[in-house]
Scaffold this active site. Sequence first.
Site, PDB file in Angstrom:
ATOM      1  N   CYS A 130       0.813  -1.224   0.000  1.00  0.00           N
ATOM      2  CA  CYS A 130       0.000   0.000   0.000  1.00  0.00           C
ATOM      3  C   CYS A 130       0.849   1.278   0.000  1.00  0.00           C
ATOM      4  O   CYS A 130       0.560   2.229  -0.730  1.00  0.00           O
ATOM      5  CB  CYS A 130      -0.947  -0.001   1.197  1.00  0.00           C
ATOM      6  SG  CYS A 130      -0.248  -0.675   2.699  1.00  0.00           S
ATOM      7  N   HIS A 243      -3.194   6.331   4.334  1.00  0.00           N
ATOM      8  CA  HIS A 243      -1.756   6.412   4.614  1.00  0.00           C
ATOM      9  C   HIS A 243      -1.234   7.773   4.139  1.00  0.00           C
ATOM     10  O   HIS A 243      -1.618   8.256   3.063  1.00  0.00           O
ATOM     11  CB  HIS A 243      -0.987   5.345   3.836  1.00  0.00           C
ATOM     12  CG  HIS A 243      -1.141   3.944   4.355  1.00  0.00           C
ATOM     13  ND1 HIS A 243      -1.899   3.606   5.449  1.00  0.00           N
ATOM     14  CD2 HIS A 243      -0.596   2.774   3.900  1.00  0.00           C
ATOM     15  CE1 HIS A 243      -1.813   2.286   5.651  1.00  0.00           C
ATOM     16  NE2 HIS A 243      -1.045   1.766   4.720  1.00  0.00           N
TER      17      HIS A 243
HETATM   18  N1  LIG Z   1      -5.138  -3.542   4.208  1.00  0.00           N
HETATM   19  C1  LIG Z   1      -4.296  -2.973   3.359  1.00  0.00           C
HETATM   20  O1  LIG Z   1      -4.101  -1.732   3.318  1.00  0.00           O
HETATM   21  C2  LIG Z   1      -3.554  -3.816   2.412  1.00  0.00           C
HETATM   22  C3  LIG Z   1      -2.830  -3.188   1.419  1.00  0.00           C
HETATM   23  C4  LIG Z   1      -2.126  -3.953   0.502  1.00  0.00           C
HETATM   24  C5  LIG Z   1      -2.165  -5.312   0.608  1.00  0.00           C
HETATM   25  N2  LIG Z   1      -2.880  -5.914   1.599  1.00  0.00           N
HETATM   26  C6  LIG Z   1      -2.873  -7.370   1.649  1.00  0.00           C
HETATM   27  O2  LIG Z   1      -4.177  -7.884   1.335  1.00  0.00           O
HETATM   28  C7  LIG Z   1      -4.381  -9.091   2.034  1.00  0.00           C
HETATM   29  C8  LIG Z   1      -5.664  -9.018   2.852  1.00  0.00           C
HETATM   30  O3  LIG Z   1      -5.573  -7.955   3.786  1.00  0.00           O
HETATM   31  P1  LIG Z   1      -6.848  -7.457   4.617  1.00  0.00           P
HETATM   32  O4  LIG Z   1      -6.407  -6.193   5.246  1.00  0.00           O
HETATM   33  O5  LIG Z   1      -8.074  -7.472   3.796  1.00  0.00           O
HETATM   34  O6  LIG Z   1      -6.974  -8.630   5.727  1.00  0.00           O
HETATM   35  P2  LIG Z   1      -8.229  -9.000   6.622  1.00  0.00           P
HETATM   36  O7  LIG Z   1      -9.149  -7.864   6.765  1.00  0.00           O
HETATM   37  O8  LIG Z   1      -7.676  -9.633   7.849  1.00  0.00           O
HETATM   38  O9  LIG Z   1      -9.007 -10.138   5.761  1.00  0.00           O
HETATM   39  C9  LIG Z   1      -8.412 -11.375   5.437  1.00  0.00           C
HETATM   40  C10 LIG Z   1      -9.313 -12.140   4.470  1.00  0.00           C
HETATM   41  O10 LIG Z   1      -8.642 -13.336   4.081  1.00  0.00           O
HETATM   42  C11 LIG Z   1      -9.477 -14.468   4.360  1.00  0.00           C
HETATM   43  N3  LIG Z   1      -8.636 -15.601   4.713  1.00  0.00           N
HETATM   44  C12 LIG Z   1      -7.584 -15.634   5.557  1.00  0.00           C
HETATM   45  N4  LIG Z   1      -7.051 -16.885   5.597  1.00  0.00           N
HETATM   46  C13 LIG Z   1      -7.795 -17.640   4.763  1.00  0.00           C
HETATM   47  C14 LIG Z   1      -7.769 -19.015   4.375  1.00  0.00           C
HETATM   48  N5  LIG Z   1      -6.863 -19.876   4.855  1.00  0.00           N
HETATM   49  N6  LIG Z   1      -8.687 -19.441   3.492  1.00  0.00           N
HETATM   50  C15 LIG Z   1      -9.618 -18.610   2.996  1.00  0.00           C
HETATM   51  N7  LIG Z   1      -9.709 -17.306   3.326  1.00  0.00           N
HETATM   52  C16 LIG Z   1      -8.806 -16.830   4.199  1.00  0.00           C
HETATM   53  C17 LIG Z   1     -10.339 -14.005   5.505  1.00  0.00           C
HETATM   54  O11 LIG Z   1     -11.482 -14.814   5.578  1.00  0.00           O
HETATM   55  P3  LIG Z   1     -12.262 -15.075   6.969  1.00  0.00           P
HETATM   56  O12 LIG Z   1     -13.017 -13.806   7.269  1.00  0.00           O
HETATM   57  O13 LIG Z   1     -13.136 -16.235   6.644  1.00  0.00           O
HETATM   58  O14 LIG Z   1     -11.195 -15.376   7.985  1.00  0.00           O
HETATM   59  C18 LIG Z   1     -10.645 -12.572   5.085  1.00  0.00           C
HETATM   60  O15 LIG Z   1     -11.646 -12.584   4.093  1.00  0.00           O
HETATM   61  C19 LIG Z   1      -3.101  -9.320   2.848  1.00  0.00           C
HETATM   62  O16 LIG Z   1      -2.214 -10.088   2.088  1.00  0.00           O
HETATM   63  C20 LIG Z   1      -2.557  -7.928   3.009  1.00  0.00           C
HETATM   64  O17 LIG Z   1      -1.171  -7.939   3.227  1.00  0.00           O
HETATM   65  C21 LIG Z   1      -3.582  -5.206   2.498  1.00  0.00           C
END
Ligand SMILES: NC(=O)c1ccc[n+]([C@@H]2O[C@H](COP(=O)([O-])OP(=O)(O)OC[C@H]3O[C@@H](n4cnc5c(N)ncnc54)[C@H](OP(=O)(O)O)[C@@H]3O)[C@@H](O)[C@H]2O)c1
Length: 340
Positions: A130, A243
């Site tokens: 990000c 950010h």
């Molecule tokens: N947030 C940011 O600003 C940002 C920016 C760039 C990249 N990212 C990347 O994007 C990704 C997601 O981030 P987020 O902030 O959205 O995280 P989050 O809010 O914690 O959500 C995680 C998601 O992944 C699912 N998940 C986790 N483990 C799983 C598994 N084994 N099988 C199936 N589904 C699974 C979760 O499902 P459940 O609800 O069923 O657990 C949920 O839908 C990460 O790799 C993060 O590094 C985030």
Amino acid sequence: MGYKIAVVGATGNVGREMLNILAERQFPVDEIVALASRKSQGTEVSFGDTTLKTKDLDTFDFTGWDIALFAVGSTATKEYAPKAAASGCVVIDNSSLYRYDPDIPLIVPEVNPQAVHEYKNKNIIANPNCSTAQMVVALKPLHDRAKIKRVVVSTYQSVSGSGKDAIDELWNQTKGMYVPGQEVDPKVYTKQIAFNVIPHIDVFLDSGDTKEEWKMIAETKKIVDPSIKVTATCVRVPVFVGHSESINIETEDFLDEDEARDILRESPGLMVIDKREDGGYVTPIECVGDFATFVSRIRQDVTVENGLNLWCVSDNLRKGAALNAVQIAELLGREVLKKG
Ligand SMILES: NC(=O)c1ccc[n+]([C@@H]2O[C@H](COP(=O)([O-])OP(=O)(O)OC[C@H]3O[C@@H](n4cnc5c(N)ncnc54)[C@H](OP(=O)(O)O)[C@@H]3O)[C@@H](O)[C@H]2O)c1
């Protein structure tokens, strides 16, 4: 004819935002599926005016699906993205797993759209970190004009960048400060985040940099130009979404602050708000829900021969993740898949 799209991690911060953005931008969708872990099976998520019931990623067959937008973290990505890619579905991944693989393109559509054709190597495209995504949108037009030699960046990163548990931690810890007996100990973060700032994002490396800082360096080189030197300090701040970055740039050719402002004003994905008066700049709260990356405080750095300072703010769940992923899908559609 439109696309069959899978949103993987649909119950998470980024996944929900991907669904919103696909609907907002009227992405040509023929069929869409929301996937997450088994425990979320049946959980309802919104896609425009409709509601989708989340399905279990573990038992899903990607055969016949065009694009899978992944936002599940590196561990689940490692297990499921290769399966999706092998079944002919193009994966656009938000985790850091594939970003540094030389065979996998790392794309910010305003900066290096030409890299999209490399998707063929593994049927996977990586989305940057990000804090990198918003910075390179601002750097690229300045680099094209004056060749950037070195960047010194300090970030002020919101808690939504660490997932939904981090949002809860800031919320509950803040409330707990006012209610005796309801204090909340740090769990997602190593120190209290409410009313505090933490100069530590991701793990520490031997160099003393953190992995987040290393990511900004490596990704800027891969996306913009390997010759650009970057040094970063990444800091978590008690902001829910958005950010901010203080960016100092040293260029090979002289670039006047007024010309830099004009260049940034004309560049894709950017919005310049730069009045030298009270409130004449953008703060993270104002960028939430927006597609643009905002630039303010553009000014000469007179301590070096060719220096500029600027302040860059963006919605990390949008340009930093979901929007950029959807823009990549649009680019892939336009340049390669040509449906819709
Ligand atoms: N947030 C940011 O600003 C940002 C920016 C760039 C990249 N990212 C990347 O994007 C990704 C997601 O981030 P987020 O902030 O959205 O995280 P989050 O809010 O914690 O959500 C995680 C998601 O992944 C699912 N998940 C986790 N483990 C799983 C598994 N084994 N099988 C199936 N589904 C699974 C979760 O499902 P459940 O609800 O069923 O657990 C949920 O839908 C990460 O790799 C993060 O590094 C985030």
